[in-house]
Write a protein that holds these residues in place. Structure first.
Motif, PDB file in Angstrom:
ATOM      1  N   ALA A  29     -12.169  -3.356 -46.021  1.00  0.00           N
ATOM      2  CA  ALA A  29     -13.383  -4.131 -45.741  1.00  0.00           C
ATOM      3  C   ALA A  29     -14.223  -4.357 -46.995  1.00  0.00           C
ATOM      4  O   ALA A  29     -14.976  -5.323 -47.070  1.00  0.00           O
ATOM      5  CB  ALA A  29     -14.217  -3.429 -44.666  1.00  0.00           C
ATOM      6  N   ARG A  30     -14.055  -3.502 -47.983  1.00  0.00           N
ATOM      7  CA  ARG A  30     -14.821  -3.631 -49.229  1.00  0.00           C
ATOM      8  C   ARG A  30     -14.007  -4.256 -50.357  1.00  0.00           C
ATOM      9  O   ARG A  30     -14.458  -4.324 -51.485  1.00  0.00           O
ATOM     10  CB  ARG A  30     -15.318  -2.256 -49.657  1.00  0.00           C
ATOM     11  N   SER A  31     -12.822  -4.727 -50.057  1.00  0.00           N
ATOM     12  CA  SER A  31     -11.909  -5.206 -51.100  1.00  0.00           C
ATOM     13  C   SER A  31     -12.058  -6.699 -51.392  1.00  0.00           C
ATOM     14  O   SER A  31     -12.573  -7.467 -50.579  1.00  0.00           O
ATOM     15  CB  SER A  31     -10.460  -4.931 -50.683  1.00  0.00           C
ATOM     16  N   GLN A  32     -11.550  -7.086 -52.547  1.00  0.00           N
ATOM     17  CA  GLN A  32     -11.508  -8.503 -52.896  1.00  0.00           C
ATOM     18  C   GLN A  32     -10.525  -9.245 -51.998  1.00  0.00           C
ATOM     19  O   GLN A  32     -10.732 -10.424 -51.702  1.00  0.00           O
ATOM     20  CB  GLN A  32     -11.126  -8.672 -54.365  1.00  0.00           C
ATOM     21  N   LEU A  33      -9.467  -8.567 -51.577  1.00  0.00           N
ATOM     22  CA  LEU A  33      -8.513  -9.195 -50.651  1.00  0.00           C
ATOM     23  C   LEU A  33      -9.229  -9.603 -49.370  1.00  0.00           C
ATOM     24  O   LEU A  33      -9.028 -10.704 -48.856  1.00  0.00           O
ATOM     25  CB  LEU A  33      -7.347  -8.260 -50.344  1.00  0.00           C
ATOM     26  N   THR A  37      -9.647 -13.404 -48.004  1.00  0.00           N
ATOM     27  CA  THR A  37      -9.105 -13.708 -46.677  1.00  0.00           C
ATOM     28  C   THR A  37     -10.209 -14.184 -45.750  1.00  0.00           C
ATOM     29  O   THR A  37     -10.034 -15.154 -44.997  1.00  0.00           O
ATOM     30  CB  THR A  37      -8.388 -12.476 -46.091  1.00  0.00           C
ATOM     31  N   PHE A  38     -11.365 -13.533 -45.814  1.00  0.00           N
ATOM     32  CA  PHE A  38     -12.497 -13.931 -44.979  1.00  0.00           C
ATOM     33  C   PHE A  38     -12.932 -15.349 -45.327  1.00  0.00           C
ATOM     34  O   PHE A  38     -13.101 -16.189 -44.439  1.00  0.00           O
ATOM     35  CB  PHE A  38     -13.661 -12.954 -45.162  1.00  0.00           C
ATOM     36  N   ARG A  39     -13.085 -15.608 -46.604  1.00  0.00           N
ATOM     37  CA  ARG A  39     -13.515 -16.938 -47.047  1.00  0.00           C
ATOM     38  C   ARG A  39     -12.498 -17.999 -46.610  1.00  0.00           C
ATOM     39  O   ARG A  39     -12.864 -19.039 -46.060  1.00  0.00           O
ATOM     40  CB  ARG A  39     -13.693 -16.949 -48.570  1.00  0.00           C
ATOM     41  N   GLU A  40     -11.217 -17.718 -46.813  1.00  0.00           N
ATOM     42  CA  GLU A  40     -10.174 -18.673 -46.416  1.00  0.00           C
ATOM     43  C   GLU A  40     -10.188 -18.905 -44.907  1.00  0.00           C
ATOM     44  O   GLU A  40     -10.098 -20.050 -44.447  1.00  0.00           O
ATOM     45  CB  GLU A  40      -8.801 -18.161 -46.840  1.00  0.00           C
ATOM     46  N   VAL A  91     -14.726  -8.467 -37.260  1.00  0.00           N
ATOM     47  CA  VAL A  91     -14.701  -7.014 -37.055  1.00  0.00           C
ATOM     48  C   VAL A  91     -14.649  -6.304 -38.403  1.00  0.00           C
ATOM     49  O   VAL A  91     -15.378  -5.332 -38.647  1.00  0.00           O
ATOM     50  CB  VAL A  91     -13.521  -6.596 -36.149  1.00  0.00           C
ATOM     51  N   GLN A  92     -13.810  -6.794 -39.305  1.00  0.00           N
ATOM     52  CA  GLN A  92     -13.703  -6.166 -40.626  1.00  0.00           C
ATOM     53  C   GLN A  92     -15.034  -6.292 -41.380  1.00  0.00           C
ATOM     54  O   GLN A  92     -15.463  -5.367 -42.063  1.00  0.00           O
ATOM     55  CB  GLN A  92     -12.575  -6.793 -41.454  1.00  0.00           C
ATOM     56  N   ARG A  93     -15.683  -7.450 -41.245  1.00  0.00           N
ATOM     57  CA  ARG A  93     -16.982  -7.628 -41.899  1.00  0.00           C
ATOM     58  C   ARG A  93     -18.027  -6.688 -41.294  1.00  0.00           C
ATOM     59  O   ARG A  93     -18.877  -6.146 -42.012  1.00  0.00           O
ATOM     60  CB  ARG A  93     -17.457  -9.079 -41.800  1.00  0.00           C
ATOM     61  N   ALA A  94     -17.963  -6.468 -39.993  1.00  0.00           N
ATOM     62  CA  ALA A  94     -18.892  -5.536 -39.346  1.00  0.00           C
ATOM     63  C   ALA A  94     -18.714  -4.121 -39.908  1.00  0.00           C
ATOM     64  O   ALA A  94     -19.697  -3.397 -40.105  1.00  0.00           O
ATOM     65  CB  ALA A  94     -18.697  -5.560 -37.829  1.00  0.00           C
ATOM     66  N   ARG A 109      -8.353  -2.888 -28.666  1.00  0.00           N
ATOM     67  CA  ARG A 109      -8.903  -4.186 -28.233  1.00  0.00           C
ATOM     68  C   ARG A 109      -9.226  -5.107 -29.409  1.00  0.00           C
ATOM     69  O   ARG A 109      -9.408  -6.305 -29.220  1.00  0.00           O
ATOM     70  CB  ARG A 109     -10.127  -3.998 -27.356  1.00  0.00           C
ATOM     71  N   TYR A 110      -9.298  -4.559 -30.613  1.00  0.00           N
ATOM     72  CA  TYR A 110      -9.573  -5.379 -31.792  1.00  0.00           C
ATOM     73  C   TYR A 110      -8.310  -5.768 -32.562  1.00  0.00           C
ATOM     74  O   TYR A 110      -8.401  -6.413 -33.594  1.00  0.00           O
ATOM     75  CB  TYR A 110     -10.537  -4.652 -32.736  1.00  0.00           C
TER      76      TYR A 110
END
Length: 178
Positions: A29-33, A37-40, A91-94, A109-110
Motif C-alpha cells: 500500500a505504501r509502494s510505488q507499484l 497501479t492505482f493511477r492507471e 481497499v489498498q488505499r484505505a 470479501r475484499y
C-alpha cells in the motif's frame, strides 16, 4: 496507565503467517507499484466512463440491432470489471491512509474473483475503441488479480506450502513466546 495497542504484526496470538501477510499488505500500500497501479486503474475508469458517455454512445447508435445488443453486453462486462478493480485499489488505499487495517483488508470479501478467460467480443461490428477498453481492462484485471493472489495467500494454501510453520504458529499461539 498507558494503553498499548497490538497490531497483527505485534500480537503473539496471531499466527506468523497472518502477521507476515499484513506486513506485505502494508508494504504494498505504501509502494510505488501501488501508486502506479492505482493511477492507471483510476485513469482507465475515467477514460472508459468518458468514452461510454460520449463517443461510445454515438458509436452504439450507428450499430445494427444485434451489434447494439452485443455492445450493451460488452459495456456492462467492462464497467463491472472496472468497478471490481477500483474497489480492490480503494481497499489498498484505505490501508495506506490508515482508514482500514491490513488485517481487515485480508478478509475474503475484499479478494478478487478468478476470471474466466473471455471469449472474443460477440460482434465483429463493435467499435474498436470499446474493444481496446475491453483488452486494457482485462490486462489490468489480470495484473491486479496476480497482486491479490501474491499478497493474500489464504491460510489453507499457506499451510499446504509450509506445514511446519503452521504447527509452530499454533504452538506459539497456545503457549506464547518463552
Amino acid at each position: 496507565m498507558s494503553l498499548i495497542l497490538l497490531t497483527s504484526t505485534d500480537d503473539p496470538s496471531v499466527p506468523t503467517s497472518a502477521r507476515n501477510r499484513a506486513a506485505v499488505v502494508e508494504d504494498f500500500a505504501r509502494s510505488q507499484l501501488f501508486d502506479r497501479t492505482f493511477r492507471e486503474g483510476m485513469e482507465l475508469v475515467e477514460e472508459t466512463a468518458a468514452y461510454l458517455d460520449g463517443e461510445g454512445r454515438r458509436d452504439s447508435k450507428l450499430l445494427s440491432r444485434s451489434a447494439a445488443l452485443a455492445y450493451a453486453g460488452e459495456s456492462m462486462k467492462l464497467t463491472t470489471r472496472l468497478m471490481q478493480i477500483a474497489s480492490w485499489l480503494l481497499v489498498q488505499r484505505a490501508v495506506r491512509e490508515g482508514d482500514m487495517s491490513a488485517d481487515d483488508a485480508c478478509q475474503p470479501r475484499y479478494r478478487l474473483a478468478d476470471r474466466k478467460p473471455e471469449a472474443e467480443p460477440t460482434s465483429p461490428e463493435l467499435p474498436i475503441a470499446l474493444v481496446e477498453f475491453l483488452v486494457r481492462t482485462e490486462k489490468l484485471y489480470d495484473r491486479v488479480l496476480h497482486l491479490d493472489r501474491r499478497m493474500y495467500v489464504n491460510a489453507a494454501e499457506e499451510e499446504a506450502l509450509n506445514p511446519v510453520q503452521s504447527h509452530f504458529d499454533r504452538l506459539t499461539a497456545a503457549f506464547g513466546r518463552g
